[in-house]
Design a protein around this motif. Sequence first.
Motif, PDB file in Angstrom:
ATOM      1  N   VAL A 270      31.753  54.311   0.012  1.00 31.52           N
ATOM      2  CA  VAL A 270      31.416  53.935   1.096  1.00 31.52           C
ATOM      3  C   VAL A 270      33.222  53.792   1.968  1.00 31.52           C
ATOM      4  CG1 VAL A 270      31.512  51.691   2.767  1.00 31.52           C
ATOM      5  CG2 VAL A 270      29.251  52.635   1.144  1.00 31.52           C
ATOM      6  N   GLN A 271      34.038  53.337   1.139  1.00 33.61           N
ATOM      7  CA  GLN A 271      35.169  53.641   1.799  1.00 33.61           C
ATOM      8  C   GLN A 271      35.713  54.990   1.200  1.00 33.61           C
ATOM      9  OE1 GLN A 271      37.740  50.968   2.715  1.00 33.61           O
ATOM     10  NE2 GLN A 271      38.419  52.629   3.517  1.00 33.61           N
TER      11      GLN A 271
ATOM     12  N   PRO B   1      30.515  62.259  -0.827  1.00 38.95           N
ATOM     13  CA  PRO B   1      30.710  60.661  -1.605  1.00 38.95           C
ATOM     14  C   PRO B   1      29.033  60.306  -1.764  1.00 38.95           C
ATOM     15  CG  PRO B   1      32.323  61.409   0.171  1.00 38.95           C
ATOM     16  CD  PRO B   1      32.384  62.747  -0.672  1.00 38.95           C
ATOM     17  N   LEU B   2      28.259  61.094   0.075  1.00 39.61           N
ATOM     18  CA  LEU B   2      27.189  60.579   0.253  1.00 39.61           C
ATOM     19  C   LEU B   2      26.565  60.934  -0.789  1.00 39.61           C
ATOM     20  CD1 LEU B   2      27.021  61.295   3.749  1.00 39.61           C
ATOM     21  CD2 LEU B   2      27.129  59.186   2.411  1.00 39.61           C
ATOM     22  N   SER B   3      26.114  62.075  -1.728  1.00 41.04           N
ATOM     23  CA  SER B   3      25.308  62.432  -3.119  1.00 41.04           C
ATOM     24  C   SER B   3      25.590  61.378  -4.321  1.00 41.04           C
ATOM     25  CB  SER B   3      26.149  63.963  -3.766  1.00 41.04           C
ATOM     26  OG  SER B   3      25.750  64.670  -2.216  1.00 41.04           O
ATOM     27  N   THR B   4      26.724  60.880  -4.072  1.00 39.52           N
ATOM     28  CA  THR B   4      27.458  59.858  -5.562  1.00 39.52           C
ATOM     29  C   THR B   4      26.981  58.194  -4.831  1.00 39.52           C
ATOM     30  OG1 THR B   4      29.801  60.546  -5.852  1.00 39.52           O
ATOM     31  CG2 THR B   4      29.344  58.622  -6.742  1.00 39.52           C
ATOM     32  N   ILE B   5      27.019  58.413  -3.549  1.00 35.52           N
ATOM     33  CA  ILE B   5      26.418  57.109  -3.222  1.00 35.52           C
ATOM     34  C   ILE B   5      24.765  57.050  -3.342  1.00 35.52           C
ATOM     35  CG2 ILE B   5      25.761  55.609  -1.579  1.00 35.52           C
ATOM     36  CD1 ILE B   5      28.055  55.888   0.271  1.00 35.52           C
ATOM     37  N   SER B   6      24.082  57.941  -3.241  1.00 30.67           N
ATOM     38  CA  SER B   6      22.614  58.097  -2.847  1.00 30.67           C
ATOM     39  C   SER B   6      21.919  58.232  -4.800  1.00 30.67           C
ATOM     40  CB  SER B   6      22.328  59.514  -2.681  1.00 30.67           C
ATOM     41  OG  SER B   6      20.366  59.393  -3.126  1.00 30.67           O
ATOM     42  N   LEU B   7      22.704  58.585  -5.840  1.00 31.35           N
ATOM     43  CA  LEU B   7      22.611  58.410  -7.536  1.00 31.35           C
ATOM     44  C   LEU B   7      23.256  57.359  -7.628  1.00 31.35           C
ATOM     45  CD1 LEU B   7      22.003  60.238  -9.897  1.00 31.35           C
ATOM     46  CD2 LEU B   7      24.187  60.527  -9.900  1.00 31.35           C
ATOM     47  N   ASN B   8      24.043  56.514  -6.979  1.00 31.25           N
ATOM     48  CA  ASN B   8      24.740  55.426  -7.476  1.00 31.25           C
ATOM     49  C   ASN B   8      23.078  54.453  -7.083  1.00 31.25           C
ATOM     50  OD1 ASN B   8      26.161  56.073  -9.646  1.00 31.25           O
ATOM     51  ND2 ASN B   8      28.145  55.828  -7.783  1.00 31.25           N
ATOM     52  N   ALA B   9      22.915  53.919  -5.956  1.00 30.69           N
ATOM     53  CA  ALA B   9      22.018  53.298  -5.925  1.00 30.69           C
ATOM     54  C   ALA B   9      20.649  53.984  -6.197  1.00 30.69           C
ATOM     55  CB  ALA B   9      21.580  54.247  -4.383  1.00 30.69           C
ATOM     56  N   GLU B  10      19.936  55.074  -7.005  1.00 33.67           N
ATOM     57  CA  GLU B  10      18.672  55.193  -7.282  1.00 33.67           C
ATOM     58  C   GLU B  10      18.565  54.472  -8.978  1.00 33.67           C
ATOM     59  OE1 GLU B  10      17.579  59.522  -7.732  1.00 33.67           O
ATOM     60  OE2 GLU B  10      18.059  59.538  -6.257  1.00 33.67           O
ATOM     61  N   LEU B  11      20.105  54.713  -9.771  1.00 29.10           N
ATOM     62  CA  LEU B  11      20.426  53.601 -10.968  1.00 29.10           C
ATOM     63  C   LEU B  11      20.553  52.377 -10.709  1.00 29.10           C
ATOM     64  CD1 LEU B  11      23.583  56.586 -12.016  1.00 29.10           C
ATOM     65  CD2 LEU B  11      20.655  56.587 -12.704  1.00 29.10           C
ATOM     66  N   LEU B  12      21.002  52.441  -9.482  1.00 27.45           N
ATOM     67  CA  LEU B  12      20.992  51.064  -9.369  1.00 27.45           C
ATOM     68  C   LEU B  12      19.250  50.481  -8.497  1.00 27.45           C
ATOM     69  CD1 LEU B  12      23.036  47.505  -8.756  1.00 27.45           C
ATOM     70  CD2 LEU B  12      22.772  48.591  -6.473  1.00 27.45           C
ATOM     71  N   SER B  13      18.972  50.856  -8.522  1.00 26.86           N
ATOM     72  CA  SER B  13      17.315  50.488  -8.456  1.00 26.86           C
ATOM     73  C   SER B  13      16.570  50.648  -9.503  1.00 26.86           C
ATOM     74  CB  SER B  13      16.803  51.874  -7.455  1.00 26.86           C
ATOM     75  OG  SER B  13      15.402  51.313  -7.639  1.00 26.86           O
ATOM     76  N   ASP B  14      16.643  51.666 -10.082  1.00 25.77           N
ATOM     77  CA  ASP B  14      16.331  51.450 -11.184  1.00 25.77           C
ATOM     78  C   ASP B  14      17.145  50.049 -12.291  1.00 25.77           C
ATOM     79  OD1 ASP B  14      14.912  53.323 -11.253  1.00 25.77           O
ATOM     80  OD2 ASP B  14      16.860  55.036 -11.977  1.00 25.77           O
TER      81      ASP B  14
ATOM     82  N   GLU C 284      37.838  58.294   9.675  1.00 17.97           N
ATOM     83  CA  GLU C 284      38.371  57.979  11.170  1.00 17.97           C
ATOM     84  C   GLU C 284      39.265  58.472  10.900  1.00 17.97           C
ATOM     85  OE1 GLU C 284      40.133  54.904  12.094  1.00 17.97           O
ATOM     86  OE2 GLU C 284      37.908  54.183  11.968  1.00 17.97           O
ATOM     87  N   GLU C 285      39.463  59.800  10.436  1.00 15.98           N
ATOM     88  CA  GLU C 285      41.152  61.088  10.163  1.00 15.98           C
ATOM     89  C   GLU C 285      40.075  62.077  11.332  1.00 15.98           C
ATOM     90  OE1 GLU C 285      42.856  64.604   7.891  1.00 15.98           O
ATOM     91  OE2 GLU C 285      41.459  62.090   7.079  1.00 15.98           O
ATOM     92  N   HIS C 286      38.000  62.198  11.140  1.00 14.77           N
ATOM     93  CA  HIS C 286      37.921  62.834  12.808  1.00 14.77           C
ATOM     94  C   HIS C 286      38.015  62.335  13.774  1.00 14.77           C
ATOM     95  CE1 HIS C 286      35.406  65.134   9.148  1.00 14.77           C
ATOM     96  NE2 HIS C 286      35.391  66.121  10.204  1.00 14.77           N
ATOM     97  N   LEU C 287      38.250  60.723  13.466  1.00 10.93           N
ATOM     98  CA  LEU C 287      37.881  60.101  15.107  1.00 10.93           C
ATOM     99  C   LEU C 287      39.312  60.517  15.234  1.00 10.93           C
ATOM    100  CD1 LEU C 287      36.263  56.573  14.280  1.00 10.93           C
ATOM    101  CD2 LEU C 287      35.583  58.925  15.803  1.00 10.93           C
ATOM    102  N   LYS C 288      40.551  60.195  14.642  1.00 13.25           N
ATOM    103  CA  LYS C 288      41.946  60.193  15.163  1.00 13.25           C
ATOM    104  C   LYS C 288      42.112  61.240  15.743  1.00 13.25           C
ATOM    105  CE  LYS C 288      43.974  57.182  11.673  1.00 13.25           C
ATOM    106  NZ  LYS C 288      44.918  56.909  10.611  1.00 13.25           N
ATOM    107  N   PHE C 289      41.475  62.922  15.038  1.00 10.33           N
ATOM    108  CA  PHE C 289      41.371  63.996  15.585  1.00 10.33           C
ATOM    109  C   PHE C 289      40.685  63.905  17.351  1.00 10.33           C
ATOM    110  CE2 PHE C 289      39.515  68.362  15.833  1.00 10.33           C
ATOM    111  CZ  PHE C 289      40.143  69.112  16.196  1.00 10.33           C
ATOM    112  N   MET C 290      39.402  63.560  17.072  1.00 15.62           N
ATOM    113  CA  MET C 290      38.624  63.489  18.992  1.00 15.62           C
ATOM    114  C   MET C 290      39.634  62.906  19.853  1.00 15.62           C
ATOM    115  SD  MET C 290      36.805  65.532  17.728  1.00 15.62           S
ATOM    116  CE  MET C 290      35.758  65.539  19.055  1.00 15.62           C
ATOM    117  N   ARG C 291      40.572  62.052  19.409  1.00 18.96           N
ATOM    118  CA  ARG C 291      40.946  61.248  20.434  1.00 18.96           C
ATOM    119  C   ARG C 291      42.203  61.816  20.477  1.00 18.96           C
ATOM    120  NH1 ARG C 291      39.219  55.912  17.092  1.00 18.96           N
ATOM    121  NH2 ARG C 291      41.075  55.890  16.107  1.00 18.96           N
TER     122      ARG C 291
END
Length: 209
Positions: A42-43, A5-18, A50-57
């Motif tokens: 982002v969601q 998802p971070l890769s998708t966010i980065s790519l879309n942010a670049e396209l939006l910037s353009d 959230e799943e990681h936090l549940k696991f740690m808690r």
Amino acid sequence: AVRNPLSTISLNAELLSDEVKKGQELDTKEAETLISSIMNEVQRVNDVVEEHLKFMRRSKSEYRRCDVNLLLNSLINFLEKEASRKGISFLKSLEDNLPDVKIEESRLRQIMLNIVRNSFEAMPRGGQIRISTIKGKDDIEITVEDTGIGISRENLRRIFEPFFTTKDVGTGLGLYIARDMVIEAGGGISCESRINRGTKVKIRLPFVV
């Protein structure tokens, strides 16, 4: 699980910037599509965190008793509409008059949800999930068997490892957490699978004498 998802966010942010740099020539429809995609990703990241936090808690707590058949019937009723939309049907074979098992109801519900949702994902074109219970000498055996795509022999050896996943979405903690909870309750869990034939997960939990 977070990297995609971070890769998708980065790519879309670049396209939006353009798009923004175009000034008066900004294509608002294209910009809205890119913003929507960024928000969705982002969601996805938030869900993983959230799943990681549940696991740690998670912490050990006093074991209570749970009526297995009652919980399974409740779970199937809860998931039936979602299953129907996916072309999936449930088949039950529950032995009558089973003693309660030594585990908190909330924990067994999470275990079963993790396993059944894996079966959902393994049957993108629909199929059947058979859930059965049977009383052994000193435990109850719960079996969840699907008609999904199956798991390769190589991956089957790793499915209970923490953070192991073959999916773009998810943490790879579902089956690890399930296994951990079952073992903490004094039980056992195993899995067998054949490619394009389906997967069978067996859980054994000691019952209250």
